[in-house]
Scaffold this motif. Sequence first.
Motif, short mmCIF file in Angstrom:
data_model
loop_
_atom_site.label_atom_id
_atom_site.label_comp_id
_atom_site.label_asym_id
_atom_site.label_seq_id
_atom_site.Cartn_x
_atom_site.Cartn_y
_atom_site.Cartn_z
N THR A 134 22.17 35.85 9.81
CA THR A 134 21.22 35.43 10.85
C THR A 134 20.19 36.51 11.16
O THR A 134 19.15 36.21 11.75
CB THR A 134 21.98 35.06 12.14
OG1 THR A 134 22.79 36.18 12.55
CG2 THR A 134 22.87 33.86 11.91
N ARG A 169 26.56 37.53 11.10
CA ARG A 169 25.50 38.28 11.81
C ARG A 169 24.48 38.81 10.82
O ARG A 169 23.27 38.82 11.11
CB ARG A 169 26.12 39.41 12.61
CG ARG A 169 26.92 38.97 13.83
CD ARG A 169 27.29 40.16 14.68
NE ARG A 169 28.10 39.77 15.84
CZ ARG A 169 29.40 40.01 15.96
NH1 ARG A 169 30.05 40.65 15.00
NH2 ARG A 169 30.05 39.63 17.04
N VAL A 175 26.46 34.61 17.72
CA VAL A 175 27.04 34.41 16.39
C VAL A 175 28.52 34.79 16.38
O VAL A 175 29.36 34.07 15.83
CB VAL A 175 26.25 35.23 15.34
CG1 VAL A 175 26.90 35.11 13.97
CG2 VAL A 175 24.80 34.75 15.28
N LEU A 214 27.50 26.94 17.27
CA LEU A 214 26.36 27.73 16.82
C LEU A 214 25.05 26.95 17.01
O LEU A 214 24.05 27.51 17.49
CB LEU A 214 26.54 28.11 15.35
CG LEU A 214 25.45 28.98 14.73
CD1 LEU A 214 25.34 30.31 15.45
CD2 LEU A 214 25.72 29.21 13.24
#
Length: 506
Positions: A462, A459, A306, A367
């Motif tokens: 995710t 972050r 990430v 990503l």
Amino acid sequence: MSGRTVDPRRVPRLILVGVRTHVSYMSRSPIEITFAVLVPLVYATLAVYLFRAAGDPDRLLTASVGAGLMGIWGSVLFGSGGAVQNQRWLGTLETLVAAPTPLALVLLPITLATAVIGTYAMGATVLWGVLLFDVPLDFAHPLLFLVAVPVCVLALGMTGLLLAATFVLLRNANALANPLDTPVRLLSGLLVPVTVLPAWTHPVSWALPTTWGARGHMRRTSDPRPRVRPPSTLPRSSRGTTTMFRFLGTARLVVVGGAISYRALFNWTTPPMFIGTLLVGPLLQVFFFVCLGREPGVADDRFHLVGNAVLAASASCVYGGTMAIANERRYGTLGAVLLSPRHRVPLWTWRALPYVLNGLLVSAFVLTAASLVLGLPVPAGALPGLGPVLLVAAGACSAFGLALGALGLRFRDVFLVSNVASSVLLPLTGAAVPRETLPGWMRAAGELLPLTHAADAARGLTAGGGPDGSLLGAELAVGAGWGLLAVVVLGVLERGSRRRATLDTM
């Protein structure tokens, strides 16, 4: 011409004189030295902090020397790969081809010189580790190490000759050189042991000279005029229409002007450069840091995935924002733009819009592709929040690029500024190393740079958390600050251009 020969007794002198000449020439180039030394120092710093955080001090010397070898390879790749192209730009290629000396012997000193320039990185990274991180110089075989370095330089110089002969067939050598940098770093085991890579990559690693150059030191650690607006004489009923036309004119300037500026000034719009530099290069960098992060185990794969996916926007945003201003000077149109009657805020700041969209595209691609390859899918619930985070990150980074382009106009080579800044983003934003493991001054500097807060927000999303408005607001504030700095600096340059234009007409 193919039958040209040279006396074998003259070959050593020819090579020595050629190497000395080209090393002297390259050593006078600030961007050559900066790029050869700065990037290895950044990677050495990242590796040192990762290994220290993992409690593995025996790897610190390996990190310093391995980063130095990365510098030699980078110098050879870009210097030798563009050797013929550089001679063409300097206007000396025809003379070299017509010389009685075979072209291979003409190019060999150039490629060897690029490898010698790369040894600056070796010395810099070792001294950097000793002076800043107290890395002990406890080589298992010091004399063999001193012998291995020139042998490695010679082997990489010969590799550079192969690259020069291959890249001459390409219209733009950098289209292949840019994405080729990271894979060789990874496959050579410079910072990541070859044993942790898949078995099918091992034959490729054995064929690279950098692999054998790295093994020697890793064996012991195997374990314009002001606008004067006249008073409005329009009736009130017409002023609303005038305001609408002004708005439409500004909107047209933003959309059409930004698109034309992007097509004319961004040097990486050709498919080979766009794919190789903006898509493949950042994607390979993700894999490099994922493999590097697995060694010390300080952070998991998702942390590096990430963080580097967000950082991928910097390739187009930083360099694109710089090119949007610097290339105006390069093509001789900067004075005309500064003297334009258009308001400088929409004229300059909205030039960043194409690079914002470009950075968003690159980050989303990196990503997505890295998640699929590494088997780390992004949670579906994080997708609505990731879009605004990546968009704000690209916007802040583009404003940062515009500011660098404006500040860089004070330098002879504006891209020296962007190269340094792009390299500094890697350690200070926490993309590859957890920020809590960094010194306080590095954490404070990271707070003022784009992508730092966006990486933390991405972050968090995710990892299953919700959108963090404070991090998003901080990223917006950082971008606004750099955008304001760009406008102020360009305003100063504009007033100077107007003053000079007024004096010239007197």
